[in-house]
Design an enzyme around this catalytic site. Structure first.
Site, short mmCIF file in Angstrom:
data_model
loop_
_atom_site.label_atom_id
_atom_site.label_comp_id
_atom_site.label_asym_id
_atom_site.label_seq_id
_atom_site.Cartn_x
_atom_site.Cartn_y
_atom_site.Cartn_z
N GLU A 94 0.08 -5.25 8.73
CA GLU A 94 1.32 -4.53 9.59
C GLU A 94 1.10 -4.37 10.68
O GLU A 94 2.22 -5.06 11.04
CB GLU A 94 1.26 -2.84 9.38
N HIS B 62 -15.38 -16.20 -10.64
CA HIS B 62 -14.36 -16.26 -11.99
C HIS B 62 -13.94 -15.66 -11.87
O HIS B 62 -12.61 -16.29 -13.26
CB HIS B 62 -15.52 -15.71 -12.76
N LYS C 56 12.73 0.66 2.67
CA LYS C 56 13.20 2.48 2.17
C LYS C 56 14.72 2.45 2.59
O LYS C 56 15.59 4.06 1.39
CB LYS C 56 12.88 3.47 4.07
O1 PA5 Z 1 0.41 2.71 9.66
C1 PA5 Z 1 1.70 2.87 10.07
O2 PA5 Z 1 1.82 3.70 10.48
C2 PA5 Z 1 1.77 3.16 8.38
O3 PA5 Z 1 0.76 2.40 7.45
C3 PA5 Z 1 2.36 4.77 8.28
O4 PA5 Z 1 0.19 5.49 7.88
C4 PA5 Z 1 2.49 4.85 6.55
O5 PA5 Z 1 3.47 4.69 6.41
C5 PA5 Z 1 2.37 6.76 6.50
O6 PA5 Z 1 2.95 7.14 7.10
P1 PA5 Z 1 3.11 8.63 7.16
O7 PA5 Z 1 1.54 9.30 8.08
O8 PA5 Z 1 4.16 9.20 8.63
O9 PA5 Z 1 3.39 9.47 6.37
#
Ligand code: PA5
Length: 438
Positions: free
Chosen positions: A291, A312, A426
């Site tokens: 990310e 394996h 989303k």
């Molecule tokens: O790293 C990030 O910002 C995302 O992976 C969030 O942790 C994830 O989308 C969850 O978001 P939130 O804590 O707002 O529900």
């Protein structure tokens, strides 16, 4: 003093020491912009000083609330997705008995931690609710934005369930919410209901939040020592800050090495472990790097394997598939237990040549043999070595990867602290669902 060690000698075929040193000036500049908060995404650098800055009163309060849940519950459901669940699950899995779910609460000395809100599978939720009918349980609901669909749906079901089971008043004592200080639906709901609430600092993004209440509360409820975890992270924080030379700074060595490999066509990085309890740690690492770096049509693709299991299966591809791979091996010196392979007078399985050896010795030889084969097969190996898995070494490892990731993102010239790409699915999903206001 840190116990983590990095060894890049098995990348020597592709990277010379000289090449690494060419990055000295650049990494120093990036470190400066991280510490002085002047680089890309500088609003989200709160994690940098987190281990040192965590207040004693916050830690005490987390430990007290964790103790209450430990006493009142046999099961605790942690609701969250992405950075709001992977870190705590990674630590809990790494520290727990491999068959944790089969132990009694007394043997575990803590409730069993289950997770929800990390998917939207109807059967997962139905199975969980059925299990909870007969369990004494509490909930930790985590969302920084407070508006994420997956945990919101899960919490709506769980809130109904827990209120029906215990009544509204008692249910209130069994929910801890972790969210933004001021905004978001979860904040509003928690204030309305009067839940015990903890804050995720504004300047710490989800995937860098494991050392905030997001990770610390579930880990403490699971019965582990959060002070030791923080201590490990603090040791790593101090070490990385004090080591100014690239060659003495493990985070710089890791970040630079993987970027050089990337520039030479090794675009896939596979994290390998030889200890199944580290499988979820790999998932946390995949999220952190995937990310943070995968944007602007750039970035290494982070993948994971569990060895020797995957030798394996994916082992064949790693040895002989497309040569765009390198591996980062989490190498643990010492297991918690000792098991010696027994001698067998009949020796029908032919194993007497290793009788009287520990299983861990065989595992180590598998690790060495695999590395030799993969390096020979043009898959460079980076080794991250730990003496053992415990709270302190995990704390070191977490901070090490967080700093490496920030640095590596800056070397790639991306903002390692945003995630614009996650909005696309989303938007489509909300349109398909007919969400009002779109
Ligand atoms: O790293 C990030 O910002 C995302 O992976 C969030 O942790 C994830 O989308 C969850 O978001 P939130 O804590 O707002 O529900």
């Amino acid at each position: 003093m840190i116990s983590l060690n990095i060894d890049i000698s098995k990348t020597a075929g592709l990277i010379s020491k000289n090449e690494l040193n060419l990055f000295e000036k650049e990494t120093n500049l990036h470190f400066k912009s991280i510490y002085n908060k002047t680089g890309k995404g500088n609003d989200f650098l709160g994690w940098v000083d987190l281990p040192v800055n965590l207040s004693q009163s916050l830690i005490k309060s987390i430990e007290n609330d964790a103790e209450k849940l430990k006493k009142s519950s046999d099961v605790v459901v942690v609701v969250g997705i992405g950075g709001s669940y992977l870190g705590s699950k990674a630590i809990i899995d790494a520290l727990s008995n491999n068959f944790n779910q089969l132990l009694d609460k007394d043997e575990r000395n803590a409730p069993l931690i289950l997770f929800a809100g990390q998917n939207i599978d109807e059967d997962y939720m139905a199975d969980l609710l059925k299990i909870l009918d007969s369990k004494n349980y509490s909930i930790i609901v985590i969302s920084k934005s407070g508006t994420t669909t997956e945990p919101a749906i899960a919490f709506r079901f769980l809130k109904n369930h827990i209120e029906k089971k215990y009544g509204k008043q008692e249910a209130k004592n069994r929910v801890i919410a972790i969210t933004d200080e001021k905004k978001g639906a979860l904040k509003k709901l928690s204030d309305n209901e009067g839940y015990t609430t903890y804050v995720i600092p504004d300047d710490v993004g989800g995937r860098y939040s494991v050392l905030t209440p997001v990770g610390l509360i579930p880990v403490a409820v699971a019965g582990f020592n959060i002070k030791q975890l923080i201590k490990g992270a603090e040791n790593m924080q101090n070490h990385l800050k004090s080591e100014k030379q690239l060659n003495d700074n493990p985070a710089a060595i890791y970040a630079v090495t993987r970027n050089i490999l990337y520039r030479k066509g090794k675009t896939i990085e596979i994290m390998a472990n030889y200890c199944p309890r580290l499988a979820t740690f790999t998932e946390w690492w995949k999220q952190l790097f995937g990310e943070s770096e995968g944007k602007e049509n750039k970035g290494l693709f982070p993948a994971g394997v569990n060895f020797t299991t995957d030798l394996h299966s994916l082992g064949q591809y790693i040895q002989e598939g497309i040569r765009n791979i390198f591996e980062t091996v989490i190498s643990v010196e010492k297991p918690k237990n000792q098991l010696i392979i027994p001698d067998d007078p009949d020796n029908l399985d032919g194993l007497n040549y290793i009788s009287d050896k520990r299983i861990s010795y065989v595992n180590k030889m598998a690790e060495k043999g695999t590395s030799m084969a993969h390096v020979d097969g043009d898959v460079p190996n980076i080794f991250i070595k730990l003496p053992e898995i415990n709270e302190q070494t995990l704390g070191e490892l977490i901070y090490f990867f967080e700093m490496s990731c920030a640095l590596s993102g800056y070397i790639l010239k991306v903002n390692p602290f945003d995630q614009p790409g996650v909005e696309a699915y989303k938007t489509n999903m909300f349109k398909l669902l007919g969400k009002p206001g779109l």
